[in-house]
Design an enzyme around this catalytic site. Structure first.
Site, PDB file in Angstrom:
ATOM      1  N   PRO A   9       0.672  -1.137  -0.071  1.00  0.00           N
ATOM      2  CG  PRO A   9      -0.094  -1.082   2.103  1.00  0.00           C
ATOM      3  CD  PRO A   9       0.457  -1.840   1.149  1.00  0.00           C
ATOM      4  CG  ASN A  10      -0.065   4.151   1.450  1.00  0.00           C
ATOM      5  OD1 ASN A  10      -1.223   4.663   1.183  1.00  0.00           O
ATOM      6  ND2 ASN A  10      -0.297   3.576   2.536  1.00  0.00           N
ATOM      7  NE  ARG A  17       3.989   6.432   1.453  1.00  0.00           N
ATOM      8  CZ  ARG A  17       4.435   5.328   1.757  1.00  0.00           C
ATOM      9  NH1 ARG A  17       4.868   4.391   1.107  1.00  0.00           N
ATOM     10  NH2 ARG A  17       4.326   4.856   3.186  1.00  0.00           N
ATOM     11  CE1 TYR A  22       9.112   5.088   2.497  1.00  0.00           C
ATOM     12  CE2 TYR A  22       7.646   6.903   2.662  1.00  0.00           C
ATOM     13  CZ  TYR A  22       8.047   5.439   2.955  1.00  0.00           C
ATOM     14  OH  TYR A  22       7.710   5.121   4.307  1.00  0.00           O
ATOM     15  CG  ASN A  73       8.517  -2.037  -0.040  1.00  0.00           C
ATOM     16  OD1 ASN A  73       8.006  -2.015   0.856  1.00  0.00           O
ATOM     17  ND2 ASN A  73       8.966  -0.897  -0.556  1.00  0.00           N
ATOM     18  CB  ALA A  76       1.794  -0.025   6.303  1.00  0.00           C
ATOM     19  CG  HIS A  79       5.797  -2.135  10.072  1.00  0.00           C
ATOM     20  ND1 HIS A  79       7.025  -2.402  10.046  1.00  0.00           N
ATOM     21  CD2 HIS A  79       5.522  -1.042   9.134  1.00  0.00           C
ATOM     22  CE1 HIS A  79       7.395  -1.641   9.112  1.00  0.00           C
ATOM     23  NE2 HIS A  79       6.865  -0.892   8.574  1.00  0.00           N
ATOM     24  CG  ASP A  86       0.203 -17.274   8.680  1.00  0.00           C
ATOM     25  OD1 ASP A  86       1.241 -17.226   9.012  1.00  0.00           O
ATOM     26  OD2 ASP A  86      -0.796 -17.278   8.985  1.00  0.00           O
ATOM     27  CD  GLU A  97      10.922  -7.296   5.385  1.00  0.00           C
ATOM     28  OE1 GLU A  97      11.494  -8.542   5.961  1.00  0.00           O
ATOM     29  OE2 GLU A  97      10.442  -6.324   6.062  1.00  0.00           O
ATOM     30  CG  HIS A  99      11.346  -2.439   3.877  1.00  0.00           C
ATOM     31  ND1 HIS A  99      10.106  -2.395   4.047  1.00  0.00           N
ATOM     32  CD2 HIS A  99      11.931  -3.585   4.460  1.00  0.00           C
ATOM     33  CE1 HIS A  99       9.458  -3.018   4.554  1.00  0.00           C
ATOM     34  NE2 HIS A  99      10.661  -4.144   5.042  1.00  0.00           N
ATOM     35  CG  LEU A 100      11.611   2.419  -1.608  1.00  0.00           C
ATOM     36  CD1 LEU A 100      10.200   3.288  -1.885  1.00  0.00           C
ATOM     37  CD2 LEU A 100      12.505   2.750  -2.936  1.00  0.00           C
ATOM     38  CB  SER A 101      12.829   4.386   4.293  1.00  0.00           C
ATOM     39  OG  SER A 101      11.865   3.526   4.864  1.00  0.00           O
ATOM     40  NE  ARG A 106      10.527   6.065   7.931  1.00  0.00           N
ATOM     41  CZ  ARG A 106       9.473   5.914   7.223  1.00  0.00           C
ATOM     42  NH1 ARG A 106       9.588   4.996   6.364  1.00  0.00           N
ATOM     43  NH2 ARG A 106       8.492   6.615   7.008  1.00  0.00           N
ATOM     44  NE  ARG A 110       7.740   4.305   9.431  1.00  0.00           N
ATOM     45  CZ  ARG A 110       6.399   4.636   8.817  1.00  0.00           C
ATOM     46  NH1 ARG A 110       6.188   3.527   7.985  1.00  0.00           N
ATOM     47  NH2 ARG A 110       5.646   5.636   8.524  1.00  0.00           N
TER      48      ARG A 110
HETATM   49  C1  DQA Z   1       8.526   1.053   3.588  1.00  0.00           C
HETATM   50  C2  DQA Z   1       8.637   1.302   4.989  1.00  0.00           C
HETATM   51  C3  DQA Z   1       7.405   0.913   5.558  1.00  0.00           C
HETATM   52  O1  DQA Z   1       7.560   1.327   6.977  1.00  0.00           O
HETATM   53  C4  DQA Z   1       6.349   1.778   4.986  1.00  0.00           C
HETATM   54  O2  DQA Z   1       5.153   1.596   5.881  1.00  0.00           O
HETATM   55  C5  DQA Z   1       5.957   2.086   3.751  1.00  0.00           C
HETATM   56  C6  DQA Z   1       7.308   1.840   2.717  1.00  0.00           C
HETATM   57  C7  DQA Z   1       9.620   1.288   2.689  1.00  0.00           C
HETATM   58  O3  DQA Z   1       9.910   0.831   1.470  1.00  0.00           O
HETATM   59  O4  DQA Z   1      10.641   2.071   2.972  1.00  0.00           O
HETATM   60  O5  DQA Z   1       5.110   2.104   2.852  1.00  0.00           O
HETATM   61  O6  DQA Z   1       8.134  -0.276   3.341  1.00  0.00           O
END
Ligand code: DQA
Length: 145
Positions: A9-10, A17, A22, A73, A76, A79, A86, A97, A99-101, A106, A110
């Site tokens: 999501p997002n 965003r 990001y 990725n 959210a 978490h 599962d 797995e 993640h950009l950040s 953070r 997270r």
């Molecule tokens: C994220 C880190 C997550 O905590 C956050 O909710 C995201 C992006 C990242 O790519 O850094 O939506 O997965």
């Protein structure tokens, strides 16, 4: 070798965003970059994004059935989604797995990843390079030896 690059999501909002976190590049830029890097590595990359937990889980079932490697990725969902964890646990091919950040640097919420324990490995904190590194990891793990 086919690879799924799944995004939660997002992430469709990349570019607008929280650009300080990001960056300014868009999801379309990310998808194009993954396809390019994948092609260089001999991978056929299928990049997808959804804001829907059920759809993401469905894609993981598809990856499990077809034994497809996945760069994920979970955004959210990372978490708190035990359902996603599962689904990840059913995979037999590598799962990276991504993640950009760097979530560990953070907010406290997270710092937990419910996915990390069933992933082959995690790459976080390098922006688009996190995805490039994940695809390199998948190419290395799936290369014939
Ligand atoms: C994220 C880190 C997550 O905590 C956050 O909710 C995201 C992006 C990242 O790519 O850094 O939506 O997965």
């Amino acid at each position: 070798m086919r690879v799924l690059v799944l995004n939660g999501p997002n992430l469709n909002r990349l570019g607008v965003r929280e650009p300080d976190v990001y960056g300014h590049e868009t999801f379309a830029d990310l998808a194009a970059e993954c396809a390019k890097v994948g092609a260089e590595l001999g991978l056929e990359v299928d990049v997808r994004q959804t804001n829907d937990e059920a759809e993401l889980i469905q894609w993981l079932h598809e990856a499990a059935d077809l034994e497809t490697p996945v760069a994920l990725n979970p955004a959210a969902f990372t978490h708190y989604s035990y359902a996603l964890r599962d689904a990840c646990a059913m995979l037999t091919a590598p799962l990276i797995e991504v993640h950009l950040s760097n979530p560990a640097a953070r907010e406290e919420f997270r710092h937990t990843s419910v996915v990390a324990g069933v992933a082959t490995g995690t790459i976080a904190g390098f922006g688009f390079d996190s995805y490039r590194l994940a695809l390199r990891a998948i190419a290395g793990l799936t290369a014939p030896r």
